[in-house]
Scaffold this motif. Structure first.
Motif, mmCIF file in Angstrom:
data_model
loop_
_atom_site.group_PDB
_atom_site.id
_atom_site.type_symbol
_atom_site.label_atom_id
_atom_site.label_comp_id
_atom_site.label_asym_id
_atom_site.label_seq_id
_atom_site.Cartn_x
_atom_site.Cartn_y
_atom_site.Cartn_z
ATOM 1 N N ALA A 386 0.856 -1.186 0.000
ATOM 2 C CA ALA A 386 0.000 0.000 0.000
ATOM 3 C C ALA A 386 0.888 1.230 0.000
ATOM 4 O O ALA A 386 1.797 1.340 0.826
ATOM 5 N N ASP A 387 0.630 2.125 -0.928
ATOM 6 C CA ASP A 387 1.388 3.366 -1.029
ATOM 7 C C ASP A 387 0.487 4.511 -0.599
ATOM 8 O O ASP A 387 -0.592 4.708 -1.160
ATOM 9 N N ALA A 388 0.897 5.272 0.414
ATOM 10 C CA ALA A 388 0.069 6.324 0.987
ATOM 11 C C ALA A 388 0.598 7.704 0.619
ATOM 12 O O ALA A 388 1.798 7.950 0.657
ATOM 13 N N SER A 389 -0.324 8.608 0.271
ATOM 14 C CA SER A 389 0.016 10.003 0.028
ATOM 15 C C SER A 389 -1.130 10.871 0.520
ATOM 16 O O SER A 389 -2.255 10.389 0.726
ATOM 17 N N ILE A 390 -0.870 12.154 0.696
ATOM 18 C CA ILE A 390 -1.868 13.082 1.211
ATOM 19 C C ILE A 390 -2.409 13.933 0.067
ATOM 20 O O ILE A 390 -1.638 14.578 -0.659
ATOM 21 N N ALA A 391 -3.723 13.918 -0.109
ATOM 22 C CA ALA A 391 -4.373 14.737 -1.128
ATOM 23 C C ALA A 391 -4.382 16.195 -0.675
ATOM 24 O O ALA A 391 -4.187 16.501 0.509
ATOM 25 N N PRO A 392 -4.630 17.131 -1.584
ATOM 26 C CA PRO A 392 -4.645 18.553 -1.206
ATOM 27 C C PRO A 392 -5.610 18.891 -0.083
ATOM 28 O O PRO A 392 -5.370 19.834 0.673
ATOM 29 N N ASP A 393 -6.709 18.124 0.053
ATOM 30 C CA ASP A 393 -7.663 18.429 1.118
ATOM 31 C C ASP A 393 -7.319 17.748 2.438
ATOM 32 O O ASP A 393 -8.080 17.819 3.399
ATOM 33 N N GLY A 394 -6.154 17.076 2.512
ATOM 34 C CA GLY A 394 -5.712 16.455 3.750
ATOM 35 C C GLY A 394 -6.114 15.017 3.923
ATOM 36 O O GLY A 394 -5.665 14.365 4.874
ATOM 37 N N ARG A 395 -6.945 14.486 3.026
ATOM 38 C CA ARG A 395 -7.282 13.071 3.111
ATOM 39 C C ARG A 395 -6.108 12.222 2.628
ATOM 40 O O ARG A 395 -5.291 12.669 1.821
ATOM 41 N N VAL A 396 -6.045 10.985 3.117
ATOM 42 C CA VAL A 396 -4.967 10.071 2.760
ATOM 43 C C VAL A 396 -5.480 9.087 1.719
ATOM 44 O O VAL A 396 -6.580 8.533 1.858
ATOM 45 N N VAL A 397 -4.682 8.865 0.682
ATOM 46 C CA VAL A 397 -5.047 7.966 -0.409
ATOM 47 C C VAL A 397 -3.998 6.867 -0.506
ATOM 48 O O VAL A 397 -2.794 7.142 -0.479
ATOM 49 N N CYS A 398 -4.461 5.614 -0.611
ATOM 50 C CA CYS A 398 -3.565 4.465 -0.743
ATOM 51 C C CYS A 398 -3.933 3.676 -1.994
ATOM 52 O O CYS A 398 -5.106 3.364 -2.225
ATOM 53 N N SER A 414 -9.322 8.047 2.528
ATOM 54 C CA SER A 414 -9.743 8.151 3.918
ATOM 55 C C SER A 414 -10.905 9.123 4.092
ATOM 56 O O SER A 414 -11.073 10.066 3.319
ATOM 57 N N ARG A 415 -11.682 8.869 5.117
ATOM 58 C CA ARG A 415 -12.758 9.785 5.494
ATOM 59 C C ARG A 415 -12.198 11.010 6.193
ATOM 60 O O ARG A 415 -12.623 12.150 5.951
ATOM 61 N N ASP A 416 -11.229 10.791 7.061
ATOM 62 C CA ASP A 416 -10.678 11.853 7.888
ATOM 63 C C ASP A 416 -9.422 12.436 7.249
ATOM 64 O O ASP A 416 -8.878 11.895 6.276
ATOM 65 N N ARG A 417 -8.944 13.534 7.822
ATOM 66 C CA ARG A 417 -7.817 14.260 7.269
ATOM 67 C C ARG A 417 -6.677 14.341 8.274
ATOM 68 O O ARG A 417 -6.900 14.373 9.481
ATOM 69 N N VAL A 418 -5.457 14.412 7.765
ATOM 70 C CA VAL A 418 -4.294 14.576 8.635
ATOM 71 C C VAL A 418 -3.601 15.913 8.405
ATOM 72 O O VAL A 418 -2.683 16.260 9.141
ATOM 73 N N GLY A 419 -4.005 16.656 7.376
ATOM 74 C CA GLY A 419 -3.295 17.884 7.055
ATOM 75 C C GLY A 419 -2.045 17.591 6.255
ATOM 76 O O GLY A 419 -1.664 16.437 6.050
ATOM 77 N N GLN A 420 -1.386 18.631 5.804
ATOM 78 C CA GLN A 420 -0.241 18.459 4.911
ATOM 79 C C GLN A 420 1.069 18.174 5.638
ATOM 80 O O GLN A 420 2.040 17.767 5.019
ATOM 81 N N ARG A 421 1.121 18.377 6.951
ATOM 82 C CA ARG A 421 2.379 18.162 7.682
ATOM 83 C C ARG A 421 2.128 17.341 8.944
ATOM 84 O O ARG A 421 2.250 17.836 10.067
ATOM 85 N N PRO A 422 1.782 16.080 8.802
ATOM 86 C CA PRO A 422 1.563 15.248 9.995
ATOM 87 C C PRO A 422 2.865 15.046 10.763
ATOM 88 O O PRO A 422 3.958 15.069 10.194
ATOM 89 N N ARG A 423 2.746 14.805 12.046
ATOM 90 C CA ARG A 423 3.920 14.673 12.897
ATOM 91 C C ARG A 423 4.532 13.281 12.768
ATOM 92 O O ARG A 423 3.841 12.266 12.843
#
Length: 687
Positions: A386-398, A414-423
């Protein structure tokens, strides 16, 4: 990392000897009763329980991707973009592989183009092709390689020294496991000289693990439990003395083994707590012991590691007692004898245990006491990774592939968002809820387009509910293959690793091969395809888009074979490639493809190749390294800035007829051990 073995013939050399510059190719060791240059029956038996002998499981009524690809390539041929380069079902012509490879190597390094090897990787001298009986890891001139860690080396601080003749489950649960596949390296602290290396351990080759092995019936219960402990994952602390210095293992507090036999996992998402995953040992349906057959994976933007449980079907006994809906997964009837040590692997008594495998696992390597998770919202199938990346709206796509012929490509949003700079190192629950899609391909639109077709992402779940008529949400996610077929997903040709280029945003999928069909088959423009190809997808928008276009930058094989296609480049400018498996990108957007099956398809050792994806050299294949006899190249990690390439060397010496006393490989310790040791190596540019 250096240990002292109780058996003198298995003593490990010190690190300086292992870090010696690359040597010239060694010839294979003398051996009788073996088979080289073909897909070993060992691979089928140990890795996937002879899955290729089972009927094709897809029941989708959608046109097979091969038919679409054939039409698309034919269209481009008429437009002059391909000429007569594709002949459906053409056979590979015999040739002198090494001689042809030497002439190609000179030409292949000539014309630069966009996304050609860049940074410290620019201008490397291509290697090979290397014949399938050579027991060496071959790197370019001016580079050297060393072993970082191999099967049996210490992972946890109190791990005992490896002893080939006295293996135990307890020792193996603290040592580096067998057959490493996916590999990632995440930073640890500041300064860049400490890191955590994480590797998967896919399966075991008992015939070259245990002295005295004759067949599976000869294995003791302790040996079977040792093999169980050799599955799973490893987290290894590594350090170096500065930029450009080799990484070395330093067993510390982060060192951790995850096994199939004893590591607790937590089920998350819609299937957690469902009757489909409840067992007598876990009536809550939320806690699973172990992970197995972990193949490829991915690293999330927040530093956790994703791992795909792939060929879980070969580990359970009494498949005739299973829920009939598991039939599409090809569950074997005999298993691997693990039920002799843990009764849960006998489905006569625990029919739901099999439903607790086949998921995407998420591990936080920064917390050695954390409980890893299995994310049911991402579907259950033979996950390559699974390859994960963050979409512009903060959702994660795999993006995910299901590695079997006639299976499908998937995407999770994903339903939820992590933002562009997760910790880094934080555990987010963003993969526990979201929508799962499967791909449907088509050939349509402007025939003069530079792309070969279009496609759409068909929802299997939408807004936390099933989008498949007649199936509940829990059923869609537990029996995802059936759900994908029901909505007309395109049957494909062993979709393995799927990765998104971090520079261009385009998505690349490795379709390894499928040689069983007399007519064009899934995800393949050729009949009886032994060589595989690479599919390129461009989303119509960001990662959350529901439509895309697609093309075939490379149809693999011997460049002299007219059925191959390298984006129109002549055979003299490319090198042989077959059975693409893992794909990876460097920071410049360069595409790197590792292979699994070149010995059987091209009579060449497997390799790591660079593939140019843009510009006048689009489709150019250049070979960077090759692995030893019987081995597969896995999990490439390419640092093009510093000039460092790491790969997993999986199942060296895996050829028919091999045993402890009848070997073709001594990798990686060059004759100082009695049997090969799968492991992680690093190639460095000499400074």
């Amino acid at each position: 990392m250096t240990t002292t073995s109780c058996c003198a013939t298995d003593a490990q050399p010190d690190r300086d000897e292992r870090a010696a510059p690359a040597r010239g190719p060694r010839q294979a060791l003398p051996m009788t009763g073996h088979t080289l240059g073909s897909r070993s029956a060992q691979t089928c038996h140990f890795r996937c329980a002879d899955a290729c002998l089972s009927p094709m499981p897809s029941t989708s009524t959608a046109p097979r991707f091969a038919d679409l690809a054939e039409r698309a390539i034919g269209r481009r041929a008429l437009l002059g973009g391909l000429g007569a380069a594709v002949v459906v079902g053409a056979a590979l012509a015999p040739r002198d592989a090494q001689a042809a490879g030497r002439s190609r190597a000179v030409t292949a390094a000539s014309a630069p183009g966009a996304f050609a090897p860049a940074g410290a990787m620019a201008g490397f001298a291509p290697v090979g092709p290397i014949a399938a009986d050579v027991d060496d890891l071959v790197v370019p001139q001016g580079w050297e390689w060393h072993s970082i860690i191999a099967w049996g080396d210490a992972v946890e601080r109190d791990a005992p020294a490896f002893d080939l003749d006295a293996q135990t489950p307890e020792a193996q649960a603290k040592q580096f496991g067998y057959n490493c596949d996916f590999l990632t390296v995440v930073p640890l602290g500041r300064g860049g000289n400490r890191a955590l290396l994480v590797a998967n351990h896919e399966y075991t080759n008992e015939n070259i693990m245990y002295p005295g092995y004759t067949d599976d019936a000869s294995l003791t219960v302790e040996q079977r439990m040792t093999s169980m402990a050799a599955h799973g994952m490893s987290v290894v602390e590594v350090r170096r003395d500065g930029v450009g210095a080799p990484w070395r293992v330093v067993p510390g507090r982060y060192g951790r083994r995850l096994t199939a036999s004893g590591t607790p996992f937590r089920l998350t998402g819609p299937v957690a707590g469902s009757d489909l995953v409840k067992t007598s040992e876990d009536p809550t349906g939320t806690a699973v012991i172990g992970t197995l057959n972990n193949c490829a994976g991915g690293t999330t933007p927040w530093g956790t590691v994703l791992s795909g449980e792939e060929n879980f079907q070969g580990y359970f006994k009494n498949s005739d007692r299973l829920d009939a809906r598991n039939g599409v997964y090809g569950i074997s009837n005999t298993g691997r004898g693990w039920e002799l040590g843990q009764a849960r692997f006998d489905t006569a008594s625990e029919p739901n245990e099999v439903n607790r495998f086949g998921w995407i696992v998420e591990l936080n390597p920064y917390d050695p006491f954390s409980t890893p998770r299995k994310h049911t919202a991402m579907g259950r199938f033979r996950h390559e990774g699974a390859d994960a990346s963050i979409a512009p709206d903060g959702r994660v796509v795999c993006y995910m592939g299901d590695d079997q012929a006639d299976q499908h490509l998937y995407k999770f949003v994903s339903r939820d968002r992590v933002g562009q700079r997760p910790r880094q190192g934080r555990e987010y629950d963003v993969l526990e809820h979201g929508d799962l899609y499967t791909a449907r391909f088509a050939v349509e639109g402007d025939p003069s387009s530079t792309y070969d077709g279009t496609g759409e992402w068909v929802p299997l779940t939408r807004g936390g509910r099933s989008a498949v008529p007649g199936m509940s949400l829990e059923e869609v996610l537990t029996f995802t293959r059936t759900a994908a077929a029901a909505v007309g997903a395109t049957p494909m040709d062993r979709p393995e690793d799927v990765e998104r280029n971090p520079v261009t945003g385009r998505v690349y999928m490795a379709c390894t091969n499928s040689s069983r069909r007399p007519a064009p088959g899934a995800a393949n423009p050729r009949a009886l395809n032994r060589y595989g190809h690479v599919v390129e997808l461009t989303e119509d928008g960001d990662q959350t888009a529901t439509t895309f276009t697609w093309s075939l930058p490379v149809v693999c094989g011997d460049p002299d074979d007219p059925s191959t296609y390298f984006s129109g480049l002549p055979a003299s400018e490319v090198m042989p490639i077959a059975c693409p498996d893992n794909v990876a990108f460097d920071s410049y957007g360069g595409l790197w493809v590792s292979t699994d099956g070149q010995p059987g398809s091209l009579q060449l050792n497997d390799a790591l190749h660079h593939v140019t994806t843009d510009g006048p050299d689009r489709g150019k294949v250049t070979t960077f390294l090759t692995v030893p006899v019987g081995a597969e190249t896995c999990g490439p990690v390419v640092d093009a800035v510093e000039g460092s390439v790491m790969v997993c060397v999986q199942h060296p010496g895996e050829v028919d007829g091999a045993s402890i006393d009848n070997q073709v490989s001594r990798f990686p310790y060059d004759g100082m051990v009695r049997t090969p040791r799968p492991g992680v190596v690093q190639a460095l540019k000499r400074r």
